[in-house]
Design an enzyme around this catalytic site. Structure first.
Site, PDB file in Angstrom:
ATOM      1  N   TRP A   1       4.235  43.682 -47.866  1.00 40.83           N
ATOM      2  CA  TRP A   1       4.676  42.400 -47.200  1.00 40.83           C
ATOM      3  C   TRP A   1       3.672  41.175 -47.564  1.00 40.83           C
ATOM      4  CZ3 TRP A   1       0.579  41.621 -44.081  1.00 40.83           C
ATOM      5  CH2 TRP A   1      -0.220  43.031 -43.613  1.00 40.83           C
TER       6      TRP A   1
ATOM      7  N   LYS B   1      12.309  48.146 -53.982  1.00 42.38           N
ATOM      8  CA  LYS B   1      12.316  48.044 -52.535  1.00 42.38           C
ATOM      9  C   LYS B   1      11.127  47.138 -52.125  1.00 42.38           C
ATOM     10  CE  LYS B   1      10.516  50.507 -48.882  1.00 42.38           C
ATOM     11  NZ  LYS B   1      10.548  49.531 -48.105  1.00 42.38           N
ATOM     12  N   PRO B   2      11.392  45.832 -51.761  1.00 41.22           N
ATOM     13  CA  PRO B   2      10.373  45.147 -50.937  1.00 41.22           C
ATOM     14  C   PRO B   2      10.398  45.451 -49.486  1.00 41.22           C
ATOM     15  CG  PRO B   2      12.464  43.938 -51.381  1.00 41.22           C
ATOM     16  CD  PRO B   2      12.874  45.096 -51.758  1.00 41.22           C
ATOM     17  N   ASP B   3       9.345  45.112 -49.001  1.00 45.26           N
ATOM     18  CA  ASP B   3       9.362  45.447 -47.408  1.00 45.26           C
ATOM     19  C   ASP B   3      10.166  44.203 -46.841  1.00 45.26           C
ATOM     20  OD1 ASP B   3       6.872  46.565 -45.668  1.00 45.26           O
ATOM     21  OD2 ASP B   3       8.026  44.989 -44.574  1.00 45.26           O
TER      22      ASP B   3
ATOM     23  N   SER C   1      -0.476  51.035 -48.781  1.00 45.18           N
ATOM     24  CA  SER C   1      -1.714  51.607 -48.212  1.00 45.18           C
ATOM     25  C   SER C   1      -2.323  52.899 -49.154  1.00 45.18           C
ATOM     26  CB  SER C   1      -1.555  52.027 -46.749  1.00 45.18           C
ATOM     27  OG  SER C   1      -0.449  52.781 -46.506  1.00 45.18           O
TER      28      SER C   1
ATOM     29  N   GLU D   1      -1.262  51.068 -56.566  1.00 41.00           N
ATOM     30  CA  GLU D   1      -2.418  49.601 -55.983  1.00 41.00           C
ATOM     31  C   GLU D   1      -2.415  49.753 -54.653  1.00 41.00           C
ATOM     32  OE1 GLU D   1      -3.478  47.847 -58.584  1.00 41.00           O
ATOM     33  OE2 GLU D   1      -2.166  48.370 -60.206  1.00 41.00           O
ATOM     34  N   LEU D   2      -3.481  50.257 -54.251  1.00 43.58           N
ATOM     35  CA  LEU D   2      -3.936  50.760 -52.724  1.00 43.58           C
ATOM     36  C   LEU D   2      -4.982  49.827 -52.212  1.00 43.58           C
ATOM     37  CD1 LEU D   2      -3.504  54.366 -53.509  1.00 43.58           C
ATOM     38  CD2 LEU D   2      -1.726  52.927 -53.091  1.00 43.58           C
TER      39      LEU D   2
ATOM     40  N   CYS E   1      -5.367  42.457 -50.441  1.00 37.05           N
ATOM     41  CA  CYS E   1      -5.664  43.721 -50.777  1.00 37.05           C
ATOM     42  C   CYS E   1      -7.343  43.457 -51.586  1.00 37.05           C
ATOM     43  CB  CYS E   1      -4.966  44.563 -51.945  1.00 37.05           C
ATOM     44  SG  CYS E   1      -4.760  43.593 -53.215  1.00 37.05           S
TER      45      CYS E   1
ATOM     46  N   GLU F   1     -10.495  50.006 -43.977  1.00 38.31           N
ATOM     47  CA  GLU F   1      -9.907  48.666 -44.168  1.00 38.31           C
ATOM     48  C   GLU F   1      -9.217  48.117 -42.922  1.00 38.31           C
ATOM     49  OE1 GLU F   1      -6.361  48.638 -46.505  1.00 38.31           O
ATOM     50  OE2 GLU F   1      -6.886  47.036 -47.752  1.00 38.31           O
TER      51      GLU F   1
HETATM   52  P1  NAP Z   1       2.374  50.756 -46.684  1.00 32.09           P
HETATM   53  O1  NAP Z   1       2.595  50.894 -45.108  1.00 32.09           O
HETATM   54  O2  NAP Z   1       1.860  51.905 -47.483  1.00 32.09           O
HETATM   55  O3  NAP Z   1       3.677  50.136 -47.082  1.00 32.09           O
HETATM   56  C1  NAP Z   1       4.219  49.663 -48.387  1.00 32.09           C
HETATM   57  C2  NAP Z   1       5.284  49.541 -48.954  1.00 32.09           C
HETATM   58  O4  NAP Z   1       5.734  51.153 -48.940  1.00 32.09           O
HETATM   59  C3  NAP Z   1       6.229  49.143 -47.828  1.00 32.09           C
HETATM   60  O5  NAP Z   1       7.352  48.577 -48.515  1.00 32.09           O
HETATM   61  C4  NAP Z   1       7.025  50.287 -47.120  1.00 32.09           C
HETATM   62  O6  NAP Z   1       8.073  50.253 -46.470  1.00 32.09           O
HETATM   63  C5  NAP Z   1       6.947  51.547 -48.029  1.00 32.09           C
HETATM   64  N1  NAP Z   1       6.715  52.835 -47.782  1.00 32.09           N
HETATM   65  C6  NAP Z   1       6.241  53.381 -46.768  1.00 32.09           C
HETATM   66  N2  NAP Z   1       6.422  54.612 -46.789  1.00 32.09           N
HETATM   67  C7  NAP Z   1       7.224  54.948 -47.852  1.00 32.09           C
HETATM   68  C8  NAP Z   1       7.976  56.012 -48.273  1.00 32.09           C
HETATM   69  N3  NAP Z   1       7.624  57.279 -47.900  1.00 32.09           N
HETATM   70  N4  NAP Z   1       8.633  55.965 -49.466  1.00 32.09           N
HETATM   71  C9  NAP Z   1       9.040  54.545 -49.889  1.00 32.09           C
HETATM   72  N5  NAP Z   1       8.279  53.636 -49.384  1.00 32.09           N
HETATM   73  C10 NAP Z   1       7.396  53.716 -48.502  1.00 32.09           C
HETATM   74  O7  NAP Z   1       1.155  49.457 -46.863  1.00 32.09           O
HETATM   75  P2  NAP Z   1       1.291  48.274 -45.995  1.00 32.09           P
HETATM   76  O8  NAP Z   1       0.587  48.205 -44.826  1.00 32.09           O
HETATM   77  O9  NAP Z   1       2.793  47.600 -45.918  1.00 32.09           O
HETATM   78  O10 NAP Z   1       0.471  47.478 -46.795  1.00 32.09           O
HETATM   79  C11 NAP Z   1      -0.781  47.023 -46.656  1.00 32.09           C
HETATM   80  C12 NAP Z   1      -1.604  47.844 -47.621  1.00 32.09           C
HETATM   81  O11 NAP Z   1      -1.267  47.730 -48.887  1.00 32.09           O
HETATM   82  C13 NAP Z   1      -3.063  47.692 -47.566  1.00 32.09           C
HETATM   83  O12 NAP Z   1      -3.821  48.863 -47.456  1.00 32.09           O
HETATM   84  C14 NAP Z   1      -3.606  46.794 -48.805  1.00 32.09           C
HETATM   85  O13 NAP Z   1      -4.775  46.982 -49.278  1.00 32.09           O
HETATM   86  C15 NAP Z   1      -2.590  47.282 -49.653  1.00 32.09           C
HETATM   87  N6  NAP Z   1      -2.332  46.652 -50.763  1.00 32.09           N
HETATM   88  C16 NAP Z   1      -2.902  46.868 -51.947  1.00 32.09           C
HETATM   89  C17 NAP Z   1      -2.664  45.772 -53.173  1.00 32.09           C
HETATM   90  C18 NAP Z   1      -3.380  46.259 -54.509  1.00 32.09           C
HETATM   91  O14 NAP Z   1      -2.915  45.584 -55.599  1.00 32.09           O
HETATM   92  N7  NAP Z   1      -4.189  47.196 -54.644  1.00 32.09           N
HETATM   93  C19 NAP Z   1      -1.772  44.809 -52.947  1.00 32.09           C
HETATM   94  C20 NAP Z   1      -1.421  44.494 -51.700  1.00 32.09           C
HETATM   95  C21 NAP Z   1      -1.626  45.336 -50.787  1.00 32.09           C
HETATM   96  P3  NAP Z   1       8.414  50.686 -44.755  1.00 32.09           P
HETATM   97  O15 NAP Z   1       7.108  50.467 -43.972  1.00 32.09           O
HETATM   98  O16 NAP Z   1       9.481  50.244 -44.487  1.00 32.09           O
HETATM   99  O17 NAP Z   1       8.676  52.177 -45.120  1.00 32.09           O
END
Ligand code: NAP
Length: 534
Positions: A174, A198-200, A250, A271-272, A305, A403
């Protein structure tokens, strides 16, 4: 200084209330129509971080409807791949222009959904335009078949070609809903794949807006399908059906998805997260470094990130840097109006507010000093949190190594640059880093010693983030693979080598004894080494 001093900044409360929701509500219903739906879809109501007011009611589709979306994308893929790369480039270049000319609507949507300041939202517009332009101009060159020296000169004609993988699954977070959609979806399409994304839920409208513009630019509707739902419900279908998975989010989720994908032996990129360090060398311009730290730490309220969460400053300039940095952080204007008045927006979700507050409270409890900020600001909006600078953060505090993903940074001193480099690298992550010095040669040398996928000299993150011609991504637990640049396109292709053999074969005919044949080949191999151009 204490946390209480940050209140002196007197942020102007944003224009919150019905005003913020109005322009989005008018468009939301039409945009939501673009998402995949199904007979069994449930719905979820999303709210704006600035106000808590409703932004959209989104369909939440089932596993079965998600698989049906993949089936449609798979049917659409051969005809999309059969278009010329030049045609696909034209679509991207038209999209580039549409994003720029319709930016006001995009900016409103991003601000309302993600709660960020307008300037931060503009970073997404510009990154999207840059990516559309880059792949709109360079895809044909990058995807072109390449001749290679064959096993036998003249007689073996070898070509290296690229084929699209098929249907790419993209899962997006998101925090940068437009830019990350563009960076991950557009090159997949340019390479001749179709995409199921699948966007958030929190920021689905921004992705749907780009989807609408892509349609106007000439992209067939089934070539990019947007599915909405929780990962726990539709994640398995995405993993099972993708020919390549591109995940941003994440580290824990990335690891789980990588394990699931491994069983299918399909490719993936991750990309985490990050715990990104900044090093301020003795000879840095301290005022510029402090100004740079403000955007490096507080852009998008630190929900970026690549944003900086640890700063190592040479002891000889530490006090001056800290005073200037705190002054600038305290002067930031927080607010939620749809204009350029505010410097910093809100956190995006209540979970983010809880996580940020918990990190700061835990650091305080472990003896950290709050130099600036350190408080939620419900008077500005329900999810606002002050830009926060900590010192004396001990390794036992969660904010030391984990983080935060919010507007919180810890500042430490150093006397020996080797020590600063070692401490910057002492992390499970390796996403981004920043080095400040008047001597850019020395700073570049320090950069090469840092274990991070991108390093910015005399900038926090924007120099690499804005240079879409070079790859971006993480070492160590910050990811696998890269987005942007040639790698960001080529990862969406399968490599295929075709070699045409003419004249003699590479194995001896029965009539020639093996010893004679291998002696001749040995002489030939020695000769080959001397041939130019191999
Ligand atoms: P997240 O909880 O891992 O969720 C990211 C996306 O994955 C959401 O759309 C989420 O949707 C989905 N998701 C979660 N579990 C899933 C599963 N089992 N199967 C398929 N999709 C699933 O991360 P977040 O808290 O939203 O984002 C923040 C994190 O992203 C931070 O750690 C940040 O550093 C990292 N990030 C990294 C980059 C980069 O380029 N390295 C860029 C931006 C953000 P649902 O929650 O609806 O399940």
């Amino acid at each position: 200084m204490t946390g209480a001093d940050t209140k002196a900044a007197k942020p102007r409360p944003g224009t919150i209330g019905g005003v913020v929701g109005a322009p989005v509500a008018a468009r939301a219903d039409a945009l939501v129509e673009r998402a995949v739906t199904g007979p069994d879809a449930e719905s979820v109501t999303m709210t704006a971080p600035f106000t808590g007011l409703r932004t959209a009611v989104l369909p939440q589709i089932s596993d079965e409807s998600t698989r049906a979306a993949f089936a449609r994308a798979r049917r659409a893929q051969p005809s999309w791949a059969a278009t010329s790369v030049a045609h696909r480039q034209r679509v991207l270049r038209r999209l580039h222009e549409l994003v720029l000319s319709r930016q006001k609507e995009g900016l409103d949507l991003i601000q309302v959904e993600a709660g960020k300041a307008r300037l931060d939202a503009f970073d997404e517009i510009s990154a999207t335009a840059l990516v559309a332009d880059y792949y709109g101009r360079h895809s044909a060159r990058l995807l072109a078949p390449r001749r290679a020296p064959g096993a036998l000169p003249v007689l073996t004609r070898a070509t290296h070609t690229r084929q699209p993988r098929g249907v790419v699954g993209v899962i997006s977070p998101w925090n940068y809903p437009l830019a990350l959609t563009a960076m991950d979806v557009l090159p997949a399409l340019a390479a001749g794949n179709t995409v199921v994304q699948k966007p958030d839920n929190q920021t689905a409208l921004s992705a749907l807006w780009l989807h609408e513009l892509a349609g106007e630019a000439g992209l067939p509707r089934d070539a990019w399908q947007i599915v909405l739902g929780r990962g726990s419900v539709i994640g398995d279908a995405i993993v099972d059906e993708s020919d390549y998975l591109c995940f941003t989010g994440s580290t824990p989720t990335g690891k789980r998805l990588a394990t699931a994908v491994a069983g299918r032996l399909t490719g993936y990129s991750l990309e985490l997260g990050g715990k990104n360090p900044m090093i301020v060398l003795q000879d840095a311009d301290v005022v510029k470094a402090a100004a740079g730290a403000v955007s490096a730490c507080f852009a998008s309220a630190g929900q970026l990130c690549v944003s900086v969460e640890r700063i190592y400053v040479h002891e000889s300039v530490r006090r001056r840097f800290l005073a200037e940095f705190a002054r600038r952080a305290n002067a930031l204007v927080m607010g939620g109006s749809l204009d350029y008045h505010a410097d910093m927006g809100s956190l995006t979700t209540p979970e983010q507010l809880r996580a940020v507050s918990a990190h700061v409270d835990d650091a305080r409890a472990h003896g950290a000093t709050v130099v600036a900020g350190g408080n939620p600001r419900p008077d500005v909006g329900p999810l606002f949190y002050e830009p926060t600078i900590l010192t004396d953060v001990p390794p036992t505090a969660a904010a030391f190594a984990d983080e935060t993903f919010g507007p919180v940074v810890s500042v430490y001193g150093f006397t020996d640059v080797e020590d600063a480099i070692a401490r910057a690298n002492e992390t499970a992550y390796g996403l981004n880093a920043s080095v400040w010095s008047r001597d850019t040669r020395r700073a570049r040398h320090v950069a090469t010693r840092l274990k991070a996928g991108t390093v910015n000299v005399n900038e926090g993150y924007a120099a690499t983030f804005g240079t879409v011609a070079v790859p971006m991504g993480g070492m160590k637990e910050s990811g696998v693979g890269r987005r942007n640049g040639p790698e960001g396109l080529l990862k969406y292709t399968e490599s295929q080598s075709i070699a045409v053999q003419k004249g003699i074969r590479l194995r001896p005919p029965r009539a020639i004894p093996g010893a004679v044949w291998t002696a001749a080949l040995t002489a030939g191999l020695r000769l080959l080494r001397r041939l130019p151009g191999r």
